[in-house]
Design a protein around this motif. Structure first.
Motif, PDB file in Angstrom:
ATOM      1  N   ASN A 134       7.268  -0.409   6.892  1.00 55.86           N
ATOM      2  CA  ASN A 134       6.078  -1.244   6.747  1.00 55.86           C
ATOM      3  C   ASN A 134       5.509  -1.112   5.331  1.00 55.86           C
ATOM      4  O   ASN A 134       5.086  -0.026   4.942  1.00 55.86           O
ATOM      5  N   PRO A 135       5.473  -2.198   4.545  1.00 55.49           N
ATOM      6  CA  PRO A 135       5.009  -2.081   3.167  1.00 55.49           C
ATOM      7  C   PRO A 135       3.493  -2.014   3.018  1.00 55.49           C
ATOM      8  O   PRO A 135       2.989  -1.740   1.931  1.00 55.49           O
ATOM      9  N   ILE A 136       2.766  -2.282   4.124  1.00 58.07           N
ATOM     10  CA  ILE A 136       1.302  -2.314   4.029  1.00 58.07           C
ATOM     11  C   ILE A 136       0.692  -1.413   5.104  1.00 58.07           C
ATOM     12  O   ILE A 136      -0.021  -1.884   6.002  1.00 58.07           O
ATOM     13  N   PRO A 137       1.001  -0.100   5.053  1.00 57.63           N
ATOM     14  CA  PRO A 137       0.445   0.804   6.059  1.00 57.63           C
ATOM     15  C   PRO A 137      -1.082   0.844   5.979  1.00 57.63           C
ATOM     16  O   PRO A 137      -1.680   0.446   4.978  1.00 57.63           O
ATOM     17  N   ILE A 138      -1.687   1.328   7.018  1.00 64.80           N
ATOM     18  CA  ILE A 138      -3.132   1.402   7.227  1.00 64.80           C
ATOM     19  C   ILE A 138      -3.684   0.015   7.546  1.00 64.80           C
ATOM     20  O   ILE A 138      -4.273  -0.203   8.600  1.00 64.80           O
ATOM     21  N   VAL A 139      -3.483  -0.939   6.641  1.00 65.97           N
ATOM     22  CA  VAL A 139      -3.945  -2.311   6.893  1.00 65.97           C
ATOM     23  C   VAL A 139      -3.175  -2.912   8.071  1.00 65.97           C
ATOM     24  O   VAL A 139      -3.768  -3.530   8.966  1.00 65.97           O
ATOM     25  N   LEU A 140      -1.869  -2.752   8.077  1.00 66.74           N
ATOM     26  CA  LEU A 140      -1.040  -3.062   9.245  1.00 66.74           C
ATOM     27  C   LEU A 140      -0.692  -1.699   9.850  1.00 66.74           C
ATOM     28  O   LEU A 140       0.206  -1.001   9.365  1.00 66.74           O
ATOM     29  N   PRO A 141      -1.418  -1.294  10.893  1.00 66.30           N
ATOM     30  CA  PRO A 141      -1.477   0.115  11.304  1.00 66.30           C
ATOM     31  C   PRO A 141      -0.277   0.639  12.082  1.00 66.30           C
ATOM     32  O   PRO A 141      -0.336   0.883  13.287  1.00 66.30           O
ATOM     33  N   CYS A 142       0.813   0.890  11.377  1.00 71.61           N
ATOM     34  CA  CYS A 142       1.988   1.473  12.021  1.00 71.61           C
ATOM     35  C   CYS A 142       1.737   2.905  12.477  1.00 71.61           C
ATOM     36  O   CYS A 142       2.498   3.444  13.287  1.00 71.61           O
ATOM     37  N   HIS A 143       0.655   3.520  11.987  1.00 70.35           N
ATOM     38  CA  HIS A 143       0.336   4.887  12.444  1.00 70.35           C
ATOM     39  C   HIS A 143      -0.066   4.905  13.918  1.00 70.35           C
ATOM     40  O   HIS A 143      -0.089   5.965  14.536  1.00 70.35           O
ATOM     41  N   LEU A 175       4.202 -10.425   3.026  1.00 75.87           N
ATOM     42  CA  LEU A 175       5.278  -9.588   3.575  1.00 75.87           C
ATOM     43  C   LEU A 175       6.650 -10.002   3.058  1.00 75.87           C
ATOM     44  O   LEU A 175       7.650  -9.843   3.758  1.00 75.87           O
ATOM     45  N   GLN A 176       6.711 -10.477   1.843  1.00 74.86           N
ATOM     46  CA  GLN A 176       8.003 -10.909   1.314  1.00 74.86           C
ATOM     47  C   GLN A 176       8.970  -9.742   1.082  1.00 74.86           C
ATOM     48  O   GLN A 176      10.177  -9.955   0.903  1.00 74.86           O
ATOM     49  N   LEU A 177       8.479  -8.509   1.110  1.00 72.93           N
ATOM     50  CA  LEU A 177       9.359  -7.350   0.974  1.00 72.93           C
ATOM     51  C   LEU A 177      10.109  -7.036   2.268  1.00 72.93           C
ATOM     52  O   LEU A 177      11.012  -6.208   2.273  1.00 72.93           O
ATOM     53  N   SER A 178       9.727  -7.695   3.362  1.00 76.90           N
ATOM     54  CA  SER A 178      10.329  -7.424   4.666  1.00 76.90           C
ATOM     55  C   SER A 178      11.223  -8.567   5.123  1.00 76.90           C
ATOM     56  O   SER A 178      11.051  -9.711   4.699  1.00 76.90           O
ATOM     57  N   THR A 179      12.165  -8.247   6.008  1.00 77.46           N
ATOM     58  CA  THR A 179      13.000  -9.278   6.616  1.00 77.46           C
ATOM     59  C   THR A 179      12.196 -10.014   7.682  1.00 77.46           C
ATOM     60  O   THR A 179      11.109  -9.586   8.071  1.00 77.46           O
ATOM     61  N   VAL A 217       0.892  -1.160   0.000  1.00 69.35           N
ATOM     62  CA  VAL A 217       0.000   0.000   0.000  1.00 69.35           C
ATOM     63  C   VAL A 217       0.932   1.211   0.000  1.00 69.35           C
ATOM     64  O   VAL A 217       1.734   1.371   0.923  1.00 69.35           O
ATOM     65  N   ALA A 218       0.852   2.029  -1.017  1.00 71.92           N
ATOM     66  CA  ALA A 218       1.800   3.139  -1.152  1.00 71.92           C
ATOM     67  C   ALA A 218       1.075   4.475  -1.245  1.00 71.92           C
ATOM     68  O   ALA A 218       0.108   4.620  -2.006  1.00 71.92           O
ATOM     69  N   PHE A 219       1.555   5.443  -0.486  1.00 74.41           N
ATOM     70  CA  PHE A 219       1.015   6.795  -0.538  1.00 74.41           C
ATOM     71  C   PHE A 219       1.535   7.521  -1.782  1.00 74.41           C
ATOM     72  O   PHE A 219       2.612   7.219  -2.299  1.00 74.41           O
ATOM     73  N   GLU A 220       0.775   8.507  -2.217  1.00 74.23           N
ATOM     74  CA  GLU A 220       1.163   9.280  -3.393  1.00 74.23           C
ATOM     75  C   GLU A 220       2.504   9.972  -3.175  1.00 74.23           C
ATOM     76  O   GLU A 220       3.301  10.123  -4.107  1.00 74.23           O
ATOM     77  N   TYR A 233       6.643   8.650   9.594  1.00 79.56           N
ATOM     78  CA  TYR A 233       5.582   7.900   8.926  1.00 79.56           C
ATOM     79  C   TYR A 233       5.828   7.934   7.435  1.00 79.56           C
ATOM     80  O   TYR A 233       6.154   8.980   6.861  1.00 79.56           O
ATOM     81  N   LEU A 234       5.652   6.784   6.801  1.00 75.96           N
ATOM     82  CA  LEU A 234       5.930   6.636   5.378  1.00 75.96           C
ATOM     83  C   LEU A 234       5.109   7.599   4.530  1.00 75.96           C
ATOM     84  O   LEU A 234       5.584   8.131   3.531  1.00 75.96           O
ATOM     85  N   GLY A 235       3.871   7.837   4.944  1.00 75.98           N
ATOM     86  CA  GLY A 235       2.995   8.716   4.171  1.00 75.98           C
ATOM     87  C   GLY A 235       3.042  10.168   4.603  1.00 75.98           C
ATOM     88  O   GLY A 235       2.280  10.987   4.092  1.00 75.98           O
TER      89      GLY A 235
END
Length: 209
Positions: free
Chosen positions: A162-171, A114-118, A61-64, A183-185
């Motif tokens: 975190n490659p999937i923000p909002i869904v996995l809520p790092c906020h 989550l294959q983009l993460s270690t 999930v990527a922000f603009e 924050y990524l976004g």
């Protein structure tokens, strides 16, 4: 019919033709198993979001503000160059995000990839899904929650990537003093998400709740 109306109708007709061609391309590519990553872009209260998925689940999930073209390049390099825009894909994710932003959904029920993460970052990122809606933790509390209280800096890095923000809520993870942290976004998006979940949240020096 004046020239302006004609051009508008022609543009609409061209868009329909392009959508139809795109749909056929997607169908053929999927039939031949030539698509490894499907993506689409949707509007949201925090800006346009790029959603990408593999057969295993939602992978990005990527922000603009991250630059969608750059994200697609990264996905091509790290996952597969067989990426295709598909407006019909990710309907479940789009629906759940719409419900979330409407205040009707407090948790997501989506398969994630989550294959983009270690391995360590995956552990942290999956734990994010256990932070209740409308609640927050500090990075130190999250580190303690996964049984690694000394790994605060590494936990912060896992949240930041975190490659999937909002869904996995790092906020929902803040600094110990209640400030937002990174924050990524962007901090404005992080603040908006926290206010959506808890109107009493005040950015800057919030009390963890």
């Amino acid at each position: 019919m004046n020239g302006k109306n004609y051009r508008q109708q022609a543009t609409a007709a061209e868009a329909q033709i392009l959508d139809s061609l795109q749909g056929r391309l997607v169908e053929r590519a999927r039939a031949r198993e030539l698509v490894d990553v499907a993506y689409r872009v949707v509007d949201s209260p925090v800006g346009a979001l790029l959603l990408a998925s593999t057969d295993a689940g939602l992978v990005r999930v990527a922000f603009e503000s991250e630059g969608h073209d750059r994200i697609l390049e990264v996905l091509s390099e790290r996952l597969s160059p067989r990426i295709l825009r598909d407006k019909s894909s990710l309907d479940g994710a789009v629906r759940q995000l719409d419900e979330y932003f409407a205040g009707q959904r407090h948790g997501f029920d989506l398969p994630v990839d989550l294959q983009l993460s270690t391995e360590f970052r995956r552990q942290v990122q999956l734990e994010l899904g256990h932070i209740d809606y409308g609640r927050t933790l500090s990075y130190a509390q999250l580190a303690q929650q996964i049984g690694k209280p000394k790994a605060v800096r590494a936990v912060g890095s896992a949240c930041a990537t975190n490659p999937i923000p909002i869904v996995l809520p790092c906020h929902r993870v803040l600094r110990t003093d209640g400030s937002l942290g990174g924050y990524l976004g962007g901090l404005e998006a992080k603040s908006e998400l926290l206010k959506l979940e808890n109107p009493d949240f005040a950015s800057g020096a919030a009390t963890l709740f």
